[in-house]
Design an enzyme around this catalytic site. Structure first.
Site, PDB file in Angstrom:
ATOM      1  N   ASP A 169      -7.756  -9.683   7.393  1.00  0.00           N
ATOM      2  CA  ASP A 169      -8.063  -8.484   8.175  1.00  0.00           C
ATOM      3  C   ASP A 169      -8.813  -8.885   9.432  1.00  0.00           C
ATOM      4  O   ASP A 169      -9.805  -9.623   9.344  1.00  0.00           O
ATOM      5  CB  ASP A 169      -8.955  -7.529   7.385  1.00  0.00           C
ATOM      6  CG  ASP A 169      -8.224  -6.807   6.274  1.00  0.00           C
ATOM      7  OD1 ASP A 169      -6.988  -6.895   6.215  1.00  0.00           O
ATOM      8  OD2 ASP A 169      -8.911  -6.153   5.455  1.00  0.00           O
TER       9      ASP A 169
ATOM     10  N   HIS B 176      -8.735  -3.690  12.309  1.00  0.00           N
ATOM     11  CA  HIS B 176      -8.134  -2.963  11.192  1.00  0.00           C
ATOM     12  C   HIS B 176      -8.960  -1.748  10.800  1.00  0.00           C
ATOM     13  O   HIS B 176      -8.412  -0.707  10.418  1.00  0.00           O
ATOM     14  CB  HIS B 176      -7.989  -3.923  10.004  1.00  0.00           C
ATOM     15  CG  HIS B 176      -7.377  -3.319   8.787  1.00  0.00           C
ATOM     16  ND1 HIS B 176      -6.217  -2.577   8.836  1.00  0.00           N
ATOM     17  CD2 HIS B 176      -7.768  -3.348   7.473  1.00  0.00           C
ATOM     18  CE1 HIS B 176      -5.912  -2.177   7.604  1.00  0.00           C
ATOM     19  NE2 HIS B 176      -6.833  -2.618   6.782  1.00  0.00           N
TER      20      HIS B 176
ATOM     21  N   TRP C 190       0.843  -1.196   0.000  1.00  0.00           N
ATOM     22  CA  TRP C 190       0.000   0.000   0.000  1.00  0.00           C
ATOM     23  C   TRP C 190       0.876   1.244   0.000  1.00  0.00           C
ATOM     24  O   TRP C 190       1.830   1.331   0.780  1.00  0.00           O
ATOM     25  CB  TRP C 190      -0.901   0.013   1.225  1.00  0.00           C
ATOM     26  CG  TRP C 190      -2.127  -0.808   1.045  1.00  0.00           C
ATOM     27  CD1 TRP C 190      -2.268  -2.140   1.309  1.00  0.00           C
ATOM     28  CD2 TRP C 190      -3.395  -0.361   0.548  1.00  0.00           C
ATOM     29  NE1 TRP C 190      -3.546  -2.554   1.006  1.00  0.00           N
ATOM     30  CE2 TRP C 190      -4.263  -1.484   0.533  1.00  0.00           C
ATOM     31  CE3 TRP C 190      -3.882   0.874   0.110  1.00  0.00           C
ATOM     32  CZ2 TRP C 190      -5.571  -1.398   0.110  1.00  0.00           C
ATOM     33  CZ3 TRP C 190      -5.201   0.960  -0.319  1.00  0.00           C
ATOM     34  CH2 TRP C 190      -6.022  -0.164  -0.319  1.00  0.00           C
TER      35      TRP C 190
ATOM     36  N   HIS D 197      -0.420  -5.997   6.167  1.00  0.00           N
ATOM     37  CA  HIS D 197      -1.353  -6.020   5.040  1.00  0.00           C
ATOM     38  C   HIS D 197      -0.615  -6.057   3.703  1.00  0.00           C
ATOM     39  O   HIS D 197      -1.151  -5.659   2.669  1.00  0.00           O
ATOM     40  CB  HIS D 197      -2.301  -4.821   5.134  1.00  0.00           C
ATOM     41  CG  HIS D 197      -3.102  -4.834   6.397  1.00  0.00           C
ATOM     42  ND1 HIS D 197      -4.314  -5.487   6.512  1.00  0.00           N
ATOM     43  CD2 HIS D 197      -2.831  -4.320   7.618  1.00  0.00           C
ATOM     44  CE1 HIS D 197      -4.758  -5.360   7.753  1.00  0.00           C
ATOM     45  NE2 HIS D 197      -3.879  -4.667   8.443  1.00  0.00           N
TER      46      HIS D 197
ATOM     47  N   HIS E 191     -15.875  -3.302   3.861  1.00  0.00           N
ATOM     48  CA  HIS E 191     -15.328  -3.864   5.098  1.00  0.00           C
ATOM     49  C   HIS E 191     -16.375  -3.840   6.209  1.00  0.00           C
ATOM     50  O   HIS E 191     -16.573  -4.842   6.927  1.00  0.00           O
ATOM     51  CB  HIS E 191     -14.101  -3.066   5.563  1.00  0.00           C
ATOM     52  CG  HIS E 191     -12.829  -3.418   4.876  1.00  0.00           C
ATOM     53  ND1 HIS E 191     -12.495  -2.952   3.629  1.00  0.00           N
ATOM     54  CD2 HIS E 191     -11.777  -4.180   5.282  1.00  0.00           C
ATOM     55  CE1 HIS E 191     -11.305  -3.406   3.285  1.00  0.00           C
ATOM     56  NE2 HIS E 191     -10.844  -4.157   4.269  1.00  0.00           N
TER      57      HIS E 191
ATOM     58  N   HIS F 154      -3.081 -11.893   3.122  1.00  0.00           N
ATOM     59  CA  HIS F 154      -3.298 -11.604   4.543  1.00  0.00           C
ATOM     60  C   HIS F 154      -4.782 -11.630   4.883  1.00  0.00           C
ATOM     61  O   HIS F 154      -5.641 -11.589   4.007  1.00  0.00           O
ATOM     62  CB  HIS F 154      -2.721 -10.229   4.897  1.00  0.00           C
ATOM     63  CG  HIS F 154      -3.439  -9.094   4.217  1.00  0.00           C
ATOM     64  ND1 HIS F 154      -3.164  -8.700   2.928  1.00  0.00           N
ATOM     65  CD2 HIS F 154      -4.433  -8.276   4.638  1.00  0.00           C
ATOM     66  CE1 HIS F 154      -3.934  -7.685   2.585  1.00  0.00           C
ATOM     67  NE2 HIS F 154      -4.728  -7.413   3.609  1.00  0.00           N
TER      68      HIS F 154
ATOM     69  N   GLU G  36      -7.442 -11.408   1.808  1.00  0.00           N
ATOM     70  CA  GLU G  36      -7.108 -10.576   0.656  1.00  0.00           C
ATOM     71  C   GLU G  36      -5.782 -10.991   0.014  1.00  0.00           C
ATOM     72  O   GLU G  36      -4.925 -11.602   0.659  1.00  0.00           O
ATOM     73  CB  GLU G  36      -7.048  -9.101   1.071  1.00  0.00           C
ATOM     74  CG  GLU G  36      -8.402  -8.567   1.508  1.00  0.00           C
ATOM     75  CD  GLU G  36      -8.364  -7.193   2.145  1.00  0.00           C
ATOM     76  OE1 GLU G  36      -9.377  -6.474   2.048  1.00  0.00           O
ATOM     77  OE2 GLU G  36      -7.325  -6.838   2.767  1.00  0.00           O
TER      78      GLU G  36
END
Length: 217
Positions: A56, A60, A20, A50, A161, A54, A173
């Site tokens: 969540d 998160h 990210w 992340h 989410h 991974h 994800e």
């Protein structure tokens, strides 16, 4: 019992793996050599939780959400269904209705995701809130996707989410599904027991439960 072999669906963790923007990139180094210790090599890893494949935890995206070590690990092990929605940039109820999902519990979505794992995408296929509601009505407890997020990359509110959490569904994800045929599998995607964590890297793998792949059109 199936005699099929497990198939890895995890992204390899390496120095050039996409992360990210602004988050901690992955790095690994050998900090002590066997020539120095006299017995072993010892490595050190630094990464965001992340990066790559991974899960969540609700913490998160919720200030007081459940942490990784509070999650039931049975969520991440068991039968799953892989479906191919790669022909659609909008993954809505009409798309999902093309597949026999009821009774699957866990679903993995193969989308039109980017194929260069060194480049973070600027745009990804869109999951709709109604699609999440539909999956809840099909008794899904885990949604896996070959994208870095179930929400759009630029989203701050993270509506998908939150809707997933509202329905008691969990999130996996960045799985790799290009080499996986649509069909029924057994999934293993166990998170590490990182106390108080908001997510965890996983080694995700599937193995076929049958040779029947006719689960949708």
């Amino acid at each position: 019992m199936t005699s099929e072999k497990w198939i890895d669906i995890s992204q390899p963790l390496r120095e050039d793996i996409a992360h990210w923007p602004g988050d901690t990139p992955f790095s690994y180094e050998v900090v002590f050599r066997k020539s120095e210790t006299g017995s072993v090599n010892i490595g050190k890893m630094v990464t965001s939780l992340h990066t790559g494949t991974h899960i969540d935890a609700p913490f998160h995206f919720l200030e007081n959400g459940t942490r990784v070590t509070d999650l039931d690990i049975n969520i991440f092990i068991g039968p799953c269904l892989v479906i191919d929605v790669s022909q659609h940039e909008l993954i809505d109820v009409e798309v999902l209705k093309k597949f026999e999902i009821k009774g699957s519990k866990r679903i993995l979505l193969r989308t039109s995701a980017r194929r260069d794992l060194t480049v973070f995408p600027k745009k990804i296929p869109l999951l709709t809130l109604e699609a999440i509601d539909y999956l809840k009505n099909q008794d899904i407890t885990l949604i896996g996707i070959d994208l870095p997020s179930v929400d759009q990359i630029d989203s701050k509110e993270l509506p998908i989410h939150h809707r997933i959490y509202k329905h008691g569904i969990y999130i996996l994800e960045n799985v790799l599904l290009d080499h996986i045929k649509p069909g029924k599998y057994e999934l293993s995607a166990l998170p590490l027991p990182i106390e108080y964590a908001d997510g965890s890297l996983v080694r995700a793998a599937v193995r076929p439960l049958s040779n029947k792949n006719g689960v949708g059109v």
